[in-house]
Design an enzyme around this catalytic site. Structure first.
Site, short mmCIF file in Angstrom:
data_model
loop_
_atom_site.label_atom_id
_atom_site.label_comp_id
_atom_site.label_asym_id
_atom_site.label_seq_id
_atom_site.Cartn_x
_atom_site.Cartn_y
_atom_site.Cartn_z
N ASP A 165 -4.70 2.96 -7.22
CA ASP A 165 -5.71 1.91 -7.18
C ASP A 165 -5.15 0.61 -7.75
OD1 ASP A 165 -8.62 1.17 -6.91
OD2 ASP A 165 -8.40 0.84 -9.05
N GLU A 197 -2.63 1.00 -2.85
CA GLU A 197 -3.69 0.08 -2.49
C GLU A 197 -3.25 -1.28 -2.99
OE1 GLU A 197 -8.35 -1.07 -3.34
OE2 GLU A 197 -6.94 -0.61 -4.94
#
Length: 558
Positions: A225, A284
């Site tokens: 993330d 990401e």
């Protein structure tokens, strides 16, 4: 390269390699948002036991791996992306034994498990941060975060002008142990999510340990993330611009996509390479260009990076071709596969996005033209699955689920919804629990209702309602994924050959395979490239010509 539509093109396309390629190069990976997938204990919240019970469904669907959004111990200020303990399971999702059982059951079905890792920030309830607050200024633990004195005569102003992704300043002021106003700490997201200081060796050591913990438990990899956010520019300089509301877009920011992140991922890659079974890292990473994204997947760093440029492309032949060519070209020099994705837990589902006029962004408040959106979504999915590389599927898109755009304000839980600026705050619409059956308080999600209300019309979009129904979106996905596994011209390789086609039509060739996509609102007549394999809408073929319906994709074998 462009060739005539009716001509098979194999000379310039790449099929499967002589030796089996690593599984992740052409994998189809299914994202599970744990609280909204399946509820195993009837409390209205999805959990690990529920996911485990539905693994056979995912195996039948035909995916290769499952990416699990966060399930760690968390106060849930941001749906689990505020982690209090990276080695513990939040009680709402189960226990560490449930996680172990889930991984083992997935492996028994030849499904791989990718765990969501959140290294940019933690929860303000993390032990490190709580102790840093208790100890006050000068605490060694404060060095593991970004604590700074404020500006102004009494330190009453934030240390710099950075703004939070969720709106408002990216800084929150603390209170000293004696109750007086204290230092400020950095949080690029919610105030409950303080950013780690990745210049500190203890932070780096801790996350290397966390990686090993989950790899030892059997995880096949990590989706990282905010992979672009770990390192901040030296000195935390002001941006000097009043427009910081596009922080997840293509702007160059001193807190995103700094070159220092790459050494972190090189160290992580060395750890993964110690383990058997081709473990993977997936970034990401929102970057200014796809070429910057490619830096995250150099041979000694990560294996994949999300292709957000593709996700945000409009339903337009020229735009799609441009982003496909650009994506493939950017990844080719580093030898990484391109990834493709149309929906996830942070953006409007593409069945709704494509039913609205272009240019409205990825978080919409209107349903738009439902029929048009679904028609385009089906066509877009077949185009995506025809491209070389790896594809990501977000739970429920195989059912053609739209966003729920009329949720009452009182049930919303997206933290950005409660702030005046930043992200629009309408991510709850893509997180509504998915329907499994036609009946029941939550359409088979669980026995105790669902944490977000489901529309009544979802009964006929349920897995039960679509299973075995010719032409249903679920059966289209099943057929497409089965064909992708069996046909050498799908998934693998690094290139496509473009064929001549009428305006508004994309026609691409792979080994023994042609994909045609009509992005216009009217049927198009064209030469049939071969035998019809699969289509998102009925295609008429007569006398060597095919009529491709409006907003439709067809696959052909040649």
């Amino acid at each position: 390269m462009t060739q005539h539509l009716a001509a098979p093109a194999t000379a310039t396309t790449s099929g499967h390699r002589a030796e089996p390629a690593p599984w992740w190069r052409d994998a189809v990976i299914y994202q599970v948002y744990p609280r909204s997938f399946a509820d195993g204990n009837g409390d209205g919240m999805g959990d690990l036991a529920g996911i485990r019970s539905r693994l056979p469904y995912l195996k039948e669907l035909g995916v290769d791996a499952v990416w699990l959004s966060p399930f760690y111990a968390s106060p849930q200020a941001d749906a689990g992306y505020d982690v209090a303990d990276y080695r513990a399971i939040d009680p709402m999702f189960g226990t560490l034994h449930d996680a172990d059982a889930l991984i083992r059951s997935a492996h028994a079905l030849d499904l791989r498990i990718i765990v969501d890792l959140v290294p940019n920030h933690c929860s303000d309830q993390h032990d490190w941060f709580r102790q840093a607050l208790r100890e006050g200024p000068g605490s060694r633990l404060r060095e593991r975060f970004h604590f700074r004195p404020g500006k102004g005569a009494d330190g009453e102003l934030p240390p710099n002008d950075w703004e939070s992704i969720f709106g408002g300043p990216a800084w929150t002021r603390t209170a000293n142990p004696d109750g007086t106003p204290g230092e400020w700490y950095l949080h690029l997201f919610a105030p409950e999510q303080p950013d780690f200081n990745w210049e500190h060796p203890a932070v780096q050591d801790e996350f290397r340990s966390i990686l090993r913990f989950w790899l030892d438990l059997g995880a096949d990899g990590f989706r990282v993330d905010v992979a672009h956010g770990l390192v901040k520019a030296p000195g935390l300089p002001d941006i000097g611009s009043g427009d910081q509301l596009k922080l997840l877009g293509n702007d160059v920011m001193p807190f995103f996509d700094q070159d220092g992140v790459h050494e972190i991922y090189r160290s992580w890659r060395r750890i993964l390479d110690e383990y058997e079974g081709e473990r993977v890292l997936v970034a990401e990473a929102w970057t200014p260009t796809v070429e910057r994204t490619a830096l995250y997947v150099r041979p000694d760093e990560m294996h994949q990076a999300f292709n957000f440029q593709y996700l945000t492309t409009n339903w337009d032949e020229k735009e799609l071709r441009e982003v496909i060519d650009g994506s493939l070209a950017a990844m080719r020099p580093v030898g990484a596969p391109t990834t493709w994705v149309l929906s996830n837990h942070d953006v409007t589902r593409h069945a709704t996005r494509f039913g609205n006029p272009p240019g409205l962004g990825t978080q919409l408040r209107e349903q738009g033209d439902r029929e048009l959106g679904l028609r385009r979504a089906r066509a877009a999915t077949l185009l995506m699955l025809a491209l070389p590389g790896s594809a990501y599927v977000y739970q429920g898109e195989e059912l053609g689920l739209p966003d729920v755009t009329d949720l009452p304000d009182e049930v919303r839980q997206d933290p950005s919804f409660f702030r005046a600026e930043g992200q629009d705050g309408f991510r709850d619409g893509c997180r509504v629990p998915i329907p499994w059956t036609r009946e029941g308080s939550s359409y088979g999600f669980g026995s105790g209702g669902s944490w977000l209300p489901q529309p009544a019309e979802w009964a006929e979009l349920s897995v039960e309602a679509q299973t075995g129904v010719a032409g249903s979106t679920l059966e289209l996905y099943r057929a497409a994924l089965a064909a992708r596994r069996e046909h050498p011209g799908l998934g693998a390789g690094e290139a496509v050959t473009w064929l001549d086609a009428p305006d508004g039509v994309l026609a691409l060739s792979r080994e023994g395979f042609v994909c045609t996509t009509n992005t216009t609102g009217a049927p198009v007549r064209l030469p049939a490239p071969g035998a019809l394999l699969l289509a998102s809408a009925p295609v008429a073929v007569n006398d060597g010509f095919a009529v491709l319906p409006a907003d439709a994709t067809a696959w052909w074998t040649v």
